[in-house]
Design a protein around this motif. Structure first.
Motif, PDB file in Angstrom:
ATOM      1  N   ARG A  86       3.684-103.209  -0.989  1.00 30.03           N
ATOM      2  CA  ARG A  86       5.016-102.605  -1.033  1.00 30.03           C
ATOM      3  C   ARG A  86       5.943-103.337  -0.063  1.00 30.03           C
ATOM      4  NH1 ARG A  86       6.525 -96.161  -0.395  1.00 30.03           N
ATOM      5  NH2 ARG A  86       8.778 -96.409  -0.682  1.00 30.03           N
ATOM      6  N   ILE A  87       5.463-103.586   1.148  1.00 30.51           N
ATOM      7  CA  ILE A  87       6.272-104.295   2.133  1.00 30.51           C
ATOM      8  C   ILE A  87       6.574-105.711   1.639  1.00 30.51           C
ATOM      9  CG2 ILE A  87       6.318-105.187   4.492  1.00 30.51           C
ATOM     10  CD1 ILE A  87       4.467-102.839   5.264  1.00 30.51           C
ATOM     11  N   ALA A  88       5.548-106.397   1.117  1.00 35.19           N
ATOM     12  CA  ALA A  88       5.727-107.772   0.646  1.00 35.19           C
ATOM     13  C   ALA A  88       6.695-107.841  -0.521  1.00 35.19           C
ATOM     14  CB  ALA A  88       4.374-108.358   0.249  1.00 35.19           C
ATOM     15  N   THR A  89       6.587-106.885  -1.449  1.00 37.96           N
ATOM     16  CA  THR A  89       7.472-106.895  -2.619  1.00 37.96           C
ATOM     17  C   THR A  89       8.923-106.733  -2.203  1.00 37.96           C
ATOM     18  OG1 THR A  89       5.730-106.009  -4.052  1.00 37.96           O
ATOM     19  CG2 THR A  89       8.002-105.754  -4.797  1.00 37.96           C
ATOM     20  N   ASN A  90       9.174-105.828  -1.292  1.00 39.94           N
ATOM     21  CA  ASN A  90      10.549-105.620  -0.848  1.00 39.94           C
ATOM     22  C   ASN A  90      11.074-106.820  -0.063  1.00 39.94           C
ATOM     23  OD1 ASN A  90      11.567-102.832  -1.667  1.00 39.94           O
ATOM     24  ND2 ASN A  90       9.556-102.339  -0.879  1.00 39.94           N
ATOM     25  N   ALA A  91      10.194-107.472   0.687  1.00 42.10           N
ATOM     26  CA  ALA A  91      10.610-108.700   1.373  1.00 42.10           C
ATOM     27  C   ALA A  91      10.971-109.778   0.353  1.00 42.10           C
ATOM     28  CB  ALA A  91       9.495-109.184   2.298  1.00 42.10           C
ATOM     29  N   CYS A  92      10.186-109.871  -0.723  1.00 43.81           N
ATOM     30  CA  CYS A  92      10.473-110.861  -1.772  1.00 43.81           C
ATOM     31  C   CYS A  92      11.775-110.537  -2.498  1.00 43.81           C
ATOM     32  CB  CYS A  92       9.321-110.907  -2.777  1.00 43.81           C
ATOM     33  SG  CYS A  92       7.813-111.666  -2.158  1.00 43.81           S
ATOM     34  N   LEU A  93      12.005-109.266  -2.788  1.00 36.93           N
ATOM     35  CA  LEU A  93      13.244-108.884  -3.470  1.00 36.93           C
ATOM     36  C   LEU A  93      14.451-109.233  -2.610  1.00 36.93           C
ATOM     37  CD1 LEU A  93      12.200-105.445  -5.029  1.00 36.93           C
ATOM     38  CD2 LEU A  93      12.535-107.610  -6.222  1.00 36.93           C
ATOM     39  N   ASP A  94      14.345-109.017  -1.302  1.00 34.96           N
ATOM     40  CA  ASP A  94      15.441-109.403  -0.400  1.00 34.96           C
ATOM     41  C   ASP A  94      15.656-110.917  -0.453  1.00 34.96           C
ATOM     42  OD1 ASP A  94      15.750-106.774   0.377  1.00 34.96           O
ATOM     43  OD2 ASP A  94      14.616-106.992   2.242  1.00 34.96           O
ATOM     44  N   ALA A  95      14.554-111.674  -0.435  1.00 36.18           N
ATOM     45  CA  ALA A  95      14.648-113.129  -0.413  1.00 36.18           C
ATOM     46  C   ALA A  95      15.210-113.694  -1.710  1.00 36.18           C
ATOM     47  CB  ALA A  95      13.272-113.737  -0.139  1.00 36.18           C
ATOM     48  N   LEU A  96      14.991-112.989  -2.830  1.00 41.33           N
ATOM     49  CA  LEU A  96      15.411-113.504  -4.124  1.00 41.33           C
ATOM     50  C   LEU A  96      16.880-113.257  -4.430  1.00 41.33           C
ATOM     51  CD1 LEU A  96      12.280-112.547  -6.257  1.00 41.33           C
ATOM     52  CD2 LEU A  96      13.150-114.866  -5.876  1.00 41.33           C
ATOM     53  N   GLU A  97      17.543-112.472  -3.627  1.00 44.30           N
ATOM     54  CA  GLU A  97      18.954-112.186  -3.876  1.00 44.30           C
ATOM     55  C   GLU A  97      19.772-113.473  -3.813  1.00 44.30           C
ATOM     56  OE1 GLU A  97      20.770-109.134  -1.604  1.00 44.30           O
ATOM     57  OE2 GLU A  97      19.250-107.625  -2.077  1.00 44.30           O
ATOM     58  N   GLY A  98      20.440-113.775  -4.909  1.00 50.28           N
ATOM     59  CA  GLY A  98      21.298-114.957  -4.954  1.00 50.28           C
ATOM     60  C   GLY A  98      20.564-116.269  -5.072  1.00 50.28           C
ATOM     61  N   ARG A  99      19.238-116.242  -5.269  1.00 52.13           N
ATOM     62  CA  ARG A  99      18.473-117.475  -5.361  1.00 52.13           C
ATOM     63  C   ARG A  99      18.421-117.983  -6.800  1.00 52.13           C
ATOM     64  NH1 ARG A  99      14.455-118.330  -1.385  1.00 52.13           N
ATOM     65  NH2 ARG A  99      15.274-117.628   0.633  1.00 52.13           N
ATOM     66  N   ALA A 100      18.430-119.300  -6.955  1.00 52.01           N
ATOM     67  CA  ALA A 100      18.202-119.897  -8.265  1.00 52.01           C
ATOM     68  C   ALA A 100      16.714-119.853  -8.575  1.00 52.01           C
ATOM     69  CB  ALA A 100      18.693-121.346  -8.269  1.00 52.01           C
ATOM     70  N   ARG A 101      16.373-119.765  -9.853  1.00 52.10           N
ATOM     71  CA  ARG A 101      14.962-119.747 -10.233  1.00 52.10           C
ATOM     72  C   ARG A 101      14.329-121.101  -9.986  1.00 52.10           C
ATOM     73  NH1 ARG A 101      13.642-121.818 -15.425  1.00 52.10           N
ATOM     74  NH2 ARG A 101      15.447-122.533 -16.619  1.00 52.10           N
ATOM     75  N   ARG A 102      13.015-121.116  -9.847  1.00 49.68           N
ATOM     76  CA  ARG A 102      12.262-122.364  -9.664  1.00 49.68           C
ATOM     77  C   ARG A 102      11.652-122.746 -11.008  1.00 49.68           C
ATOM     78  NH1 ARG A 102      10.932-124.523  -4.787  1.00 49.68           N
ATOM     79  NH2 ARG A 102      11.886-123.493  -2.981  1.00 49.68           N
ATOM     80  N   PRO A 103      12.143-123.806 -11.632  1.00 42.55           N
ATOM     81  CA  PRO A 103      11.660-124.177 -12.967  1.00 42.55           C
ATOM     82  C   PRO A 103      10.611-125.285 -12.924  1.00 42.55           C
ATOM     83  CG  PRO A 103      13.647-125.397 -12.511  1.00 42.55           C
ATOM     84  CD  PRO A 103      13.335-124.584 -11.254  1.00 42.55           C
ATOM     85  N   LEU A 104      10.003-125.525 -14.064  1.00 42.66           N
ATOM     86  CA  LEU A 104       9.348-126.784 -14.381  1.00 42.66           C
ATOM     87  C   LEU A 104      10.312-127.579 -15.261  1.00 42.66           C
ATOM     88  CD1 LEU A 104       5.692-125.614 -15.161  1.00 42.66           C
ATOM     89  CD2 LEU A 104       6.482-126.884 -13.147  1.00 42.66           C
ATOM     90  N   PRO A 105      10.114-128.878 -15.408  1.00 44.22           N
ATOM     91  CA  PRO A 105      11.048-129.670 -16.233  1.00 44.22           C
ATOM     92  C   PRO A 105      11.243-129.120 -17.641  1.00 44.22           C
ATOM     93  CG  PRO A 105       9.702-131.136 -14.923  1.00 44.22           C
ATOM     94  CD  PRO A 105       9.158-129.743 -14.690  1.00 44.22           C
TER      95      PRO A 105
END
Length: 313
Positions: free
Chosen positions: A64-83
């Motif tokens: 739960r703590i990790a998920t919320n930390a990840c959600l905070d980190a993902l705000e405004g982030r571009a996705r990480r793609p493969l080619p």
């Protein structure tokens, strides 16, 4: 909670590998996942006095703590793609220009899993095609799917983690599954067993590559095999283009390569060193039906470090 009964940092530390895999699925970046695991463990240690073992296991509480930390980190982030997520397949003779401005998906070393509760399930949820597809989802849908389908938490617990309702979680899951189905059969990789012959196929690939035996290598490829080469945005589709590119590699870089087997993203991988012994690339394979279906070649020696691989041999 009695201070004597509070879980200590050592208790939380035992879940580091499990949490690292979870954060990696959410972020697609090993580097960022490592930072967020450390943040998660610090948050857990500081909040240990509020932990109630009657409401959640330590693992669920940490996720739960990790998920919320990840959600905070993902705000405004571009996705990480493969080619393959950026455009159509290209020409095997096209210039190989790295796109260093793209936040590429990174590989995950299986050795970093530690001792998770279910190793097979953890590895199944790490396949590159799945991680790439997860990046297509909005952050909360991504979290709901990972928590429910990979970690297999009950919907009620997922709702707790996301501070939401069961109905909202189920709606998010339905939308996430619809998006992933459109991206291909990646959901099957959550539960389907690995090809029992994948290691033998990759061993034959290793032998053919080191011998510069292009016909033997080509026989190991599926008709619709894909070859991706981040940080180069070019990717190739089909056995013939794959073969032409391998021929080009030997012309450009010579023969005498050395390949070292490792495990990455829940499956077999090969670390490639050039004839002069320098680290070159990490090749991560998808094998099905006794053939290579996809090879993602991370053409960046910087990925060798997290795998414990030397920069030269």
């Amino acid at each position: 909670m009695d201070a004597a009964a509070q879980p200590g940092y050592e208790t939380f530390e035992a879940y580091r590998g499990d949490l690292l895999a979870h954060c990696y699925r959410m972020l697609g970046s090993l580097d960022e996942a490592e930072d967020l695991v450390q943040e998660t463990l610090l948050r857990a240690w500081r909040a240990a006095g509020r932990y109630d073992p009657l409401r959640a296991s330590p693992r669920t509480w940490l996720h739960r703590i990790a998920t919320n930390a990840c959600l905070d980190a993902l705000e405004g982030r571009a996705r990480r793609p493969l080619p393959s997520g950026l455009g159509p397949a290209g020409d095997p003779h096209a210039p190989l220009r790295p796109s260093l401005d793209v936040p590429w998906l990174q590989p995950f070393p299986d050795a970093r899993l530690g001792d998770p509760a279910d190793v097979a399930q953890q590895r199944a949820g790490l396949r590159l095609a799945l991680i790439a597809a997860l990046q297509l989802l909005p952050a909360r849908q991504r979290a709901a799917l990972v928590l429910r389908e990979v970690l297999q938490l009950p919907a009620a617990e997922v709702a707790q983690v996301l501070n939401s309702s069961v109905a909202s979680v189920n709606s998010s899951l339905q939308r996430a599954r619809t998006t992933l189905r459109a991206a291909g059969p990646v959901l099957d990789e959550l539960r389907g067993p690995a090809d029992p012959g994948e290691h033998a196929v990759v061993e034959r690939y290793l032998a053919a590559f080191e011998a510069a035996d292009v016909p033997a290598l080509t026989r190991l490829l599926a008709d619709d095999v894909a070859l991706e080469m981040p940080p180069v945005a070019l990717w190739l589709s089909g056995r013939d283009d794959y073969r032409r590119f391998i021929e080009r590699v030997y012309v450009m870089r010579g023969t005498g390569w050395r390949l070292v087997p490792v495990r990455a993203n829940g499956g077999p991988a090969l670390a490639a060193y050039t004839a002069d012994g320098r680290a070159h690339s990490l090749q991560v394979f998808t094998v099905a039906g006794g053939l290579v279906r996809r090879c993602v070649t991370f053409a960046d020696p910087a990925v060798f470090g997290p795998f414990g691989l030397p920069p030269a041999v």
